[in-house]
Design an enzyme around this catalytic site. Sequence first.
Site, PDB file in Angstrom:
ATOM      1  CG  ASP A   1      54.272  71.144  61.073  1.00 19.52           C
ATOM      2  OD1 ASP A   1      55.109  71.750  60.389  1.00 19.52           O
ATOM      3  OD2 ASP A   1      54.289  71.142  62.315  1.00 19.52           O
TER       4      ASP A   1
ATOM      5  CD  GLU B   1      58.008  73.858  61.290  1.00 18.71           C
ATOM      6  OE1 GLU B   1      58.106  73.686  62.514  1.00 18.71           O
ATOM      7  OE2 GLU B   1      57.165  73.252  60.588  1.00 18.71           O
TER       8      GLU B   1
ATOM      9  CG  HIS C   1      60.437  62.294  60.099  1.00 22.84           C
ATOM     10  ND1 HIS C   1      60.198  62.025  61.431  1.00 22.84           N
ATOM     11  CD2 HIS C   1      59.680  63.387  59.804  1.00 22.84           C
ATOM     12  CE1 HIS C   1      59.338  62.908  61.913  1.00 22.84           C
ATOM     13  NE2 HIS C   1      59.004  63.735  60.941  1.00 22.84           N
TER      14      HIS C   1
ATOM     15  CD  GLU D   1      71.318  59.254  64.496  1.00 20.72           C
ATOM     16  OE1 GLU D   1      71.216  60.446  64.122  1.00 20.72           O
ATOM     17  OE2 GLU D   1      70.343  58.510  64.694  1.00 20.72           O
TER      18      GLU D   1
END
Length: 491
Positions: free
Chosen positions: A162, A230, A166, A286
């Site tokens: 997978d 994905e 990150h 963020e």
Amino acid sequence: MEINDLRSSIEFLKTIPGQFAESDTEVDPIVELHSIYRYIGAGGTVAPPTGEGPAVIFNNVKGYEGIKSVIGIFASRARVAALMGTTKQQLAFKLREAVVNPVAPVITGEAAACQEVVYKADEPGFDIRKILPVTQSTDDDAAPCITCGLCMASDPETGKGDVTVHRMFLIDSPDEITFNYGSTRHIGMMFEKAEKMGKPLPISVNIGLDPAIYLGASLEPPTTPFGYNELGVAGALRGKPVELTDCLTVNEKAIANAEFVIEGELIPGKRVREDQARKNGRALPEFPGFLGNAHDEPVIKIKAITHRRNPIYQSLIGSSEEHVNLAGPCMEASILNMEEMAVPGFVKNVYAHPAGGGKFVAILQVHKRKETDEGRQRQAALIAMAAFSELKHIFIVDDDVDLFSTNDVMWALTTRFQGDQDAIFLPGTRYHKNDPSATRTYSSSVRADGAACKMIFDCTVPYGMEDRFGRARFRELDPGKWFPDLENRSI
């Protein structure tokens, strides 16, 4: 033009006026590079002055001879759509189709471009900080951070692979980086399994890729549950499998045409502070526009770094439009899929607005076909809220409103909305910890940090009142007859 890696993506963008720029002036990857792009085209929730602009490549990166640095590939929805061979209006639909019909990756039988240059960690002088021009966004960040690192690992029980993206910070070590794993993310779940077994988890970190790979990897449950690879979505988007190669030093795969690959192992039982150097409690910008908090995170022990000749390092700003255009279309595709199953043909399109960083705000465009459709618009909003806890505000508009135009949505909010009857409040609902208003210190009504009062704004015309709310109808024609130079000026 066939697009199969970062380089072919750049060559494609060069053919579209205004979509790509380059600089030969020396740039420092620490703070300076991202600060420059803030003005050129960061957009998203980055503080003004900012906006939409071209992707940019810096040909002269301070301290890293022969390495270029690119940013902004995803900083325009129209640009991302063009790279996927579609339009910004149809991007989510194309992504949804790719999820349903994935094309599995394959192992290439040829020498992998990503391994043209090899650095082994056990060789004298090895230091990741001297090999990769890792960027830092602001002076307040914890440290330089890898922001476009596609991680690849395999379940230690099933062996199924997978990928997820990150953040990974450089620390005071030549062969270690932190890994912000997230216990609900797929590789995070794999690592927790391996850690319980007392085993390291082999991993590759792939940087500088075909945009279709990054876009596919940004999909989340329920659309792509644990066990769904994905990379198959990227294969479907391109109509051909993503090519993988075996890593040289760990038992894992890597993207064969990546610009850089870090090979390593996630070490069980070890945690390091992301802000090890600064100790200020902050991480990096963020997606909501604020500096996120630093955490104690696992560590990747690096075994090797490989890269292409004359490599291109890729990064993004966490609060920029790039995050919006990676996270947003994936959420849109998932919502479209769920709505079609629940209320077929009712929801016409979905847009994750940049003001919410691609996660907090969604606009649903609906079409009421009959009297019994009245109220389904609110049901549709609740379906989206139930599936994506990060959604805080949903605006519902009719199909005569351009959901991609903030001006048009605000018009609908002004003329088709009454607060006392068209606002739906969902207090105390699980949300996201990165919104500072969703904290007990902000409001006594917040029972736990990360819970919030969510809202649905029903800006649709009540069924049967269409004539009263109909817009002035202009004649449909082609202005190119009078102003041919204004045609095809955007993508």
